[in-house]
Design a protein around this motif. Structure first.
Motif, mmCIF file in Angstrom:
data_model
loop_
_atom_site.group_PDB
_atom_site.id
_atom_site.type_symbol
_atom_site.label_atom_id
_atom_site.label_comp_id
_atom_site.label_asym_id
_atom_site.label_seq_id
_atom_site.Cartn_x
_atom_site.Cartn_y
_atom_site.Cartn_z
ATOM 1 N N LEU A 64 6.285 -25.524 18.100
ATOM 2 C CA LEU A 64 7.223 -24.499 18.551
ATOM 3 C C LEU A 64 6.511 -23.220 18.964
ATOM 4 C CD1 LEU A 64 10.148 -24.932 15.984
ATOM 5 C CD2 LEU A 64 10.048 -25.699 18.353
ATOM 6 N N GLY A 65 5.459 -22.866 18.210
ATOM 7 C CA GLY A 65 4.700 -21.678 18.545
ATOM 8 C C GLY A 65 4.046 -21.792 19.906
ATOM 9 N N ALA A 66 3.450 -22.958 20.166
ATOM 10 C CA ALA A 66 2.793 -23.186 21.454
ATOM 11 C C ALA A 66 3.815 -23.234 22.584
ATOM 12 C CB ALA A 66 1.996 -24.484 21.412
ATOM 13 N N LEU A 67 4.988 -23.792 22.321
ATOM 14 C CA LEU A 67 6.044 -23.844 23.340
ATOM 15 C C LEU A 67 6.505 -22.440 23.723
ATOM 16 C CD1 LEU A 67 8.246 -26.830 22.118
ATOM 17 C CD2 LEU A 67 7.101 -26.673 24.326
ATOM 18 N N GLY A 70 4.057 -20.697 25.854
ATOM 19 C CA GLY A 70 3.798 -21.343 27.132
ATOM 20 C C GLY A 70 2.544 -22.192 27.129
ATOM 21 N N GLU A 71 1.950 -22.373 25.941
ATOM 22 C CA GLU A 71 0.740 -23.191 25.834
ATOM 23 C C GLU A 71 1.064 -24.679 25.828
ATOM 24 O OE1 GLU A 71 -0.972 -21.778 22.260
ATOM 25 O OE2 GLU A 71 -1.579 -19.831 23.087
ATOM 26 N N GLN A 72 2.332 -24.979 25.632
ATOM 27 C CA GLN A 72 2.800 -26.368 25.641
ATOM 28 C C GLN A 72 4.115 -26.411 26.391
ATOM 29 O OE1 GLN A 72 4.183 -28.236 21.887
ATOM 30 N NE2 GLN A 72 2.544 -29.715 22.146
ATOM 31 N N THR A 73 4.333 -27.483 27.150
ATOM 32 C CA THR A 73 5.569 -27.611 27.929
ATOM 33 C C THR A 73 6.382 -28.798 27.428
ATOM 34 O OG1 THR A 73 4.565 -29.076 29.590
ATOM 35 C CG2 THR A 73 4.398 -26.684 29.962
ATOM 36 N N PRO A 74 7.700 -28.769 27.625
ATOM 37 C CA PRO A 74 8.532 -29.912 27.229
ATOM 38 C C PRO A 74 8.072 -31.217 27.879
ATOM 39 C CG PRO A 74 9.903 -28.008 27.685
ATOM 40 C CD PRO A 74 8.521 -27.637 28.098
ATOM 41 N N ASP A 75 7.663 -31.138 29.163
ATOM 42 C CA ASP A 75 7.192 -32.352 29.843
ATOM 43 C C ASP A 75 5.913 -32.872 29.197
ATOM 44 O OD1 ASP A 75 9.288 -32.294 31.591
ATOM 45 O OD2 ASP A 75 8.177 -31.296 33.199
ATOM 46 N N GLY A 76 5.052 -31.937 28.794
ATOM 47 C CA GLY A 76 3.810 -32.350 28.139
ATOM 48 C C GLY A 76 4.073 -33.007 26.806
#
Length: 267
Positions: A64-67, A70-76
């Motif tokens: 959640l922190g990375a999301l 912006g360091e992680q995306t839902p598609d990723g």
């Protein structure tokens, strides 16, 4: 007979694969269809176990922190999950989820033990501070309400006589004041207050202070009888840099409850 069985198995493998059915993680649609197909053939108990295992694996790929950063995306996240589930059987999915739970529990315990150590160190430091705070002596303490000119409200006054018996200059002192009556188990008032010492208080120096708390605070509202006593406990002392030299306040109620809960769960 063996040859015929082998041919049948090979033919089936071209369509659905030989052995236990496996998930297809090539796309979201393919995964959803294969999950529904596999799940429909399971007993209700196993179905629930399989569904929970899928959720465990899905959430294990999410940060959640990375999301939020912006360091992680839902598609990723979805791509990682598809890759993780691709080609796995029901039992393999359940086993993977169980392994994730074990790893998570180990991390949680490690973090909890660190937090326990930090809270216990804070409590121990507070106990050690009490010996030093006892050297900052309050030789006289008095509280009273005095009339104020042109005002219907009385002004609360705290009078203190103190002596710095520590080896350090003190810039600010923190106290817990208690107004109580002999023979009564419940005090009239228990309240913290502090005083910034103009010019500080050097070792062995003594001063007398007259403090005037806000008349609209609890100090101005207390209605104690004349025989009430005012006692003062030193709870913290700040040095010349305005940082705490000694702090005996220890754990807050929330921290103490947290420590008790963690110790009951992990020790």
């Amino acid at each position: 007979m063996k040859l015929r069985l082998w041919i049948m198995c090979a033919s089936a493998a071209i369509l659905t694969g030989c052995g236990e059915p496996k998930l297809d993680g090539s796309s979201e649609q393919a995964l959803q269809q294969s999950v529904e197909k596999v799940s429909s053939k399971l007993e209700p108990g196993k179905q629930s176990e399989f569904k929970e295992a899928l959720q465990v694996i899905a959430f294990s790929k999410m940060d959640l922190g990375a999301l939020m950063k912006g360091e992680q995306t839902p598609d990723g996240v979805a791509g990682q999950m598809f890759s993780e589930l691709d080609g796995k059987t029901v039992d393999e999915v359940i086993a993977k989820a169980a392994a994730i739970k074990v790893e998570r529990a180990a991390r949680e315990k490690e973090q909890a033990l660190k937090e326990i150590a930090e809270l216990e160190a804070l409590a121990m430091k507070a106990e050690e501070a009490k010996a030093q705070l006892a050297k900052f002596v309050v030789s006289r303490s008095r509280f009273f309400l005095r009339d104020r000119e042109y005002s219907y409200r009385k002004e609360p006054i705290i009078e203190l006589a103190v002596r710095n018996g520590t080896e350090h200059p003190i810039s600010r002192a923190y106290f817990k004041g208690t107004i109580s009556s002999p023979g009564r188990s419940i005090p009239w008032l228990v309240k913290d207050f502090n005083y910034t010492i103009s010019g500080g208080l050097e070792p062995s120096e003594a001063q007398e202070w007259v403090l005037a708390p806000n008349m609209f605070s609890d100090w101005g509202k207390v209605d104690a009888p004349e025989d009430a006593l005012f006692t003062v406990e030193v709870v913290r002392l700040d040095g010349p840099d305005s940082k705490a030299l000694f702090d005996a306040r220890g754990l807050s109620d929330t921290q103490a409850a947290r420590l008790q809960k963690l110790k009951a769960q992990y020790q």
